[in-house]
Design an enzyme around this catalytic site. Structure first.
Site, short mmCIF file in Angstrom:
data_model
loop_
_atom_site.label_atom_id
_atom_site.label_comp_id
_atom_site.label_asym_id
_atom_site.label_seq_id
_atom_site.Cartn_x
_atom_site.Cartn_y
_atom_site.Cartn_z
N SER A 176 -4.69 -2.93 0.42
CA SER A 176 -4.62 -2.51 -0.98
C SER A 176 -5.05 -3.67 -1.89
CB SER A 176 -3.23 -1.99 -1.31
OG SER A 176 -3.23 -1.23 -2.50
N ASP A 281 -5.86 8.95 0.89
CA ASP A 281 -5.76 7.82 -0.04
C ASP A 281 -6.66 8.10 -1.23
OD1 ASP A 281 -5.61 5.42 -1.38
OD2 ASP A 281 -6.57 4.23 0.21
N HIS A 311 -2.04 6.35 1.71
CA HIS A 311 -2.14 4.95 1.31
C HIS A 311 -0.90 4.20 1.78
CE1 HIS A 311 -3.90 1.75 -1.13
NE2 HIS A 311 -2.66 1.39 -1.40
#
Length: 342
Positions: A176, A281, A311
């Site tokens: 991320s 995601d 995610h």
């Protein structure tokens, strides 16, 4: 890329343990994406470094990189015996996720993840505790990432760790926001290493970007479609994270966020990249554009796709895709290490 059409599938069924953790994370966010910090910090349990080997033989120790800015890293070293003990190991420099504003290298999910990477890859993992926004906005996290590489290049690791690292086989990795940091640190290092005086010995052999956090002012089709598909991330939260990290007044088209298109600079020495993309995601559209940008610039890039992954899936060892990802990382490191691992 295969497997990422807009089929409007139902989100995957998740184990109750994962659902509970995601619900707790969701409760720590307001509807506008901002963080209820007291609630978040209550749930962000930390693990202490442990110089004694765990069940997998992994030891950890915290190392100060720059005391003046509170910069440190947690170093994980694997159990080595016989011939392996005499060999210099590849090193993976890891940047945790959290939208540039949450978590730390000591947060339990990241301590556990880095232990798994260390054990499975047989590599030394250096998990960087970079400074967070909004107190430390762009480019603080990138500065800290480069400082960690410089520290390794000049000092190596403490002798009492009992392991040697191969600085010609240094990999960056992150998830991320950490994947975003890994990209920008790779670009900075690759841009300056060749002309550095004195010459550097640390060579970036590759970068692993796990669901990297990129974005822009426009809304991609994937962002709109998947906004409510998972408790782990929403558009409101991504917008909040960008507001807390980017310079005051900057838009999401800032170069830190929009890492795609013809304006993106990539150094000649920019390393091979592995990009992990999850089917559920909302950031996957930006990640696909990033992959295309690398390809258009002639950079080696490998895409690993997990069609049912939300995610942050990598942080949950009970999810099969999490184990698959660590296996893909091992193959990538083996392929690109200067000395091929056994």
């Amino acid at each position: 890329m295969a497997g990422f059409g807009h089929s409007h599938r139902s989100p995957p069924s998740l184990p109750w343990t994962v659902r509970v953790q995601l619900a707790a994370l969701s409760a720590a966010h307001r509807s506008d994406g901002s963080v209820r910090r007291f609630l978040f910090y209550l749930g962000d349990l930390h693990a202490a470094a442990s110089p004694r080997p765990d069940a997998a033989g992994v030891r950890s120790v915290d190392v100060t990189i720059d005391a003046s800015r509170g910069l440190w890293a947690r170093v994980f070293s694997p159990s080595t015996t016989g011939e392996a003990a005499a060999s210099a190991l590849p090193v993976v420099v890891y940047f945790h996720g959290g939208g540039f504003v949450l978590f730390s290298a000591a947060s339990r999910p990241y301590d556990a993840l880095c232990r798994r990477i260390c054990s499975e890859l047989g590599a030394v993992v250096v998990s960087v505790n970079y400074r967070l926004g909004p107190e430390h906005r762009f480019p603080a996290a990138y500065d800290d990432g480069v400082a960690a590489l410089r520290y390794l290049d000049v000092n190596g690791l403490p002798a009492d760790l009992g392991v040697a690292i191969d600085l010609s086989s240094c990999f960056l990795a992150g998830d991320s926001a950490g994947g975003n940091i890994a990209h920008h640190v790779a670009q900075r290092w690759a841009s300056t290493a060749a002309s550095s005086s004195p010459p550097v010995s640390l060579r970036l052999a590759g970068a692993v970007l796990i669901q990297p956090f990129f974005g822009g002012e426009e809304r991609t089709e994937e962002e709109v479609e998947l906004d409510k598909a998972s408790l782990s991330l929403t558009l409101a939260r991504t917008d909040y994270f960008w507001r807390e990290f980017l310079p005051e007044g900057a838009t999401r088209d800032h170069a830190a966020a929009r890492v795609c298109g013809h304006h993106v600079e990539l150094a000649d020495a920019f390393p091979p990249v592995m990009v992990a993309i999850g089917g559920f995601d909302l950031l996957k559209g930006w990640q696909a554009r990033y992959v295309e940008t690398l390809r258009q610039n002639g950079k080696p890039v490998q895409v690993v796709e997990y069609p049912d992954a939300i995610h942050g899936f990598h942080a949950f060892p009970e999810l099969a895709d999490s184990g698959k990802l660590v296996g893909e990382m091992k193959l990538f490191v083996q392929e690109h290490s200067t000395k091929r691992m056994a």
